[in-house]
Write a protein that holds these residues in place. Sequence first.
Motif, PDB file in Angstrom:
ATOM      1  N   GLY A  56       0.807  -1.240   0.046  1.00 45.20           N
ATOM      2  CA  GLY A  56      -0.099   0.079  -0.020  1.00 45.20           C
ATOM      3  C   GLY A  56       0.797   1.134   0.202  1.00 45.20           C
ATOM      4  O   GLY A  56       2.103   1.188  -0.161  1.00 45.20           O
ATOM      5  N   PHE A  57       0.214   2.242   0.161  1.00 52.46           N
ATOM      6  CA  PHE A  57       0.721   3.859   0.089  1.00 52.46           C
ATOM      7  C   PHE A  57       1.571   3.886   1.271  1.00 52.46           C
ATOM      8  O   PHE A  57       0.667   4.132   2.289  1.00 52.46           O
ATOM      9  N   ASP A 107      -4.469   3.435   3.933  1.00 52.04           N
ATOM     10  CA  ASP A 107      -4.236   3.337   5.343  1.00 52.04           C
ATOM     11  C   ASP A 107      -2.570   3.503   5.374  1.00 52.04           C
ATOM     12  O   ASP A 107      -2.024   2.279   5.214  1.00 52.04           O
ATOM     13  N   PRO A 108      -2.096   4.467   5.556  1.00 53.59           N
ATOM     14  CA  PRO A 108      -0.602   4.704   5.512  1.00 53.59           C
ATOM     15  C   PRO A 108       0.044   3.925   6.549  1.00 53.59           C
ATOM     16  O   PRO A 108       1.207   3.155   6.332  1.00 53.59           O
ATOM     17  N   SER A 109      -0.484   3.773   7.802  1.00 50.53           N
ATOM     18  CA  SER A 109       0.141   2.858   8.779  1.00 50.53           C
ATOM     19  C   SER A 109       0.006   1.610   8.560  1.00 50.53           C
ATOM     20  O   SER A 109       0.943   0.770   8.985  1.00 50.53           O
ATOM     21  N   ALA A 110      -0.973   1.087   7.953  1.00 51.14           N
ATOM     22  CA  ALA A 110      -0.998  -0.397   7.594  1.00 51.14           C
ATOM     23  C   ALA A 110      -0.129  -0.642   6.583  1.00 51.14           C
ATOM     24  O   ALA A 110       0.510  -1.634   6.518  1.00 51.14           O
ATOM     25  N   ALA A 111      -0.069   0.098   5.522  1.00 48.42           N
ATOM     26  CA  ALA A 111       0.806  -0.061   4.350  1.00 48.42           C
ATOM     27  C   ALA A 111       2.528  -0.012   5.167  1.00 48.42           C
ATOM     28  O   ALA A 111       3.110  -0.944   4.581  1.00 48.42           O
ATOM     29  N   ARG A 112       2.755   0.743   5.897  1.00 45.30           N
ATOM     30  CA  ARG A 112       4.065   0.787   6.552  1.00 45.30           C
ATOM     31  C   ARG A 112       4.452  -0.555   7.487  1.00 45.30           C
ATOM     32  O   ARG A 112       5.346  -1.113   7.225  1.00 45.30           O
ATOM     33  N   ASN A 113       3.299  -0.997   8.154  1.00 42.88           N
ATOM     34  CA  ASN A 113       3.447  -2.361   8.973  1.00 42.88           C
ATOM     35  C   ASN A 113       3.587  -3.395   8.094  1.00 42.88           C
ATOM     36  O   ASN A 113       4.253  -4.608   8.165  1.00 42.88           O
ATOM     37  N   ALA A 114       2.803  -3.464   6.757  1.00 47.02           N
ATOM     38  CA  ALA A 114       3.078  -4.410   5.822  1.00 47.02           C
ATOM     39  C   ALA A 114       4.459  -4.644   5.196  1.00 47.02           C
ATOM     40  O   ALA A 114       4.992  -5.613   5.215  1.00 47.02           O
ATOM     41  N   ALA A 115       4.864  -3.244   4.907  1.00 43.85           N
ATOM     42  CA  ALA A 115       6.354  -3.169   4.361  1.00 43.85           C
ATOM     43  C   ALA A 115       7.203  -3.874   5.451  1.00 43.85           C
ATOM     44  O   ALA A 115       8.206  -4.571   4.948  1.00 43.85           O
ATOM     45  N   VAL A 116       7.080  -3.388   6.623  1.00 42.24           N
ATOM     46  CA  VAL A 116       8.016  -3.871   7.687  1.00 42.24           C
ATOM     47  C   VAL A 116       8.110  -5.585   7.821  1.00 42.24           C
ATOM     48  O   VAL A 116       9.066  -6.093   8.045  1.00 42.24           O
TER      49      VAL A 116
END
Length: 427
Positions: free
Chosen positions: A227-228, A398-407
């Motif tokens: 995600g973004f 959902d930027p927070s969810a996208a960052r967590n998915a990347a992590v």
Amino acid sequence: MQVVIEAVGSAGDVHPFIGVGAALAERGHGVAVVANEVFRSAVERASLAFLASSEEESYRRANEDPDLWHPIRGSQKVLGWVMEYLFPRTLDLVLERIRARPDDTVLVGSTLAFASRCAAEVTGAPFVGANLAPALFRSVHRAPRFLGMWAPDASPRWWKRFCFWMADRWIDPALCPPLNAARTRHGLAPVDRPFHEWIHRGDVVLALFPEWFAPRQPDWPDVRYAGFPLFDEGGQRPVDPELEAWIERGGPPIVFTLGSSNLHARRFFEVAVSAARALSRRALLVTVEPRSVEGLTGPNARHTSYVPFSRVVPRSAAFVTHGGIGSVAQGLAAGVPQIAVPMGFDQRDNGSRIEDLGAGGCVPLSRWTVKRAVKALDRVLSDPSVAQAARAAAARIDPSAARNAAVEAVESALRARRPQPDPSASR
């Protein structure tokens, strides 16, 4: 775990990786970002280690070249700059980091992170190729849209393959000789047509955009969507109080920008101001080059060199950009109509996806005239379906969810390489 992130490009290309790096650091990992010196302050404000891939002067010289924004020559210019100024130094930096902690280092690289890709092959370190824009993924089904390349969905598959082959014939001379010379020095086999297949090698191929923005195609590699991640220093660099007051005391402005590094945008802004005036709208002109807007500002047209889009665009009437993926993502998150005015690279493809969503339009810079700008802006501002589509897109981000998915994708790359404990050993 040590994570080394190589981020290549302008602010829209680097900022999302700072956001991902900050999320990794919050999970207790050590993070170093390798980027041009111009991004040092942004990286360090996020409390991440910074490694300079090149000096600020080289970044400035690259941006001053008007051919950088040519729809055909631009790709050669960028690749030449990457291989001359970034690649050798970055390869040494990344190899040094890996050798200091060989057993728990993961490399993350953006599209043009050729050094990290090679370092992963040399050392065996896990590599996550994180791509911000879908244009990198070639397909004979829904082919990416590029200025100068005619390959609509209905065209034959052989024609699309031929277009990709021709693109490689154009860009490979700027990339392959220095890339393969370095690979030979490190005992690696040469690569041919790097953007055809090599660019997608790695432990994880990560899409830093959502699937609804660019649906998976049958012939794509195994892509993991995140995600973004959206990061623009909105929390660290507030809006200038005078600009804040200007926004608040009038109707929502149209925000115009041609990217954080474009120094040759005079005609774009001339058309922008004239179109906004014709529509009785205010205009906010965002550019680091004040000469691009000299004589164009006034009570209803204001200039700023920087603004956190997350703080301003949601209060705008429309967002008009070059179609860079960072700007497009911010516009979608803001839920306002957009118009992409692409010059080259992935910008036309990103603009086409705005059109696919019904959230705006796309007018190439070569066709950006007052008449066409007024027509495009009037349509996206007056059509309720465009506003509805823009709001619908914003609701899905959902930027927070996208960052967590990347992590999680980065962490999984290291777990997959580590030997798993044998349950029978404890019996």
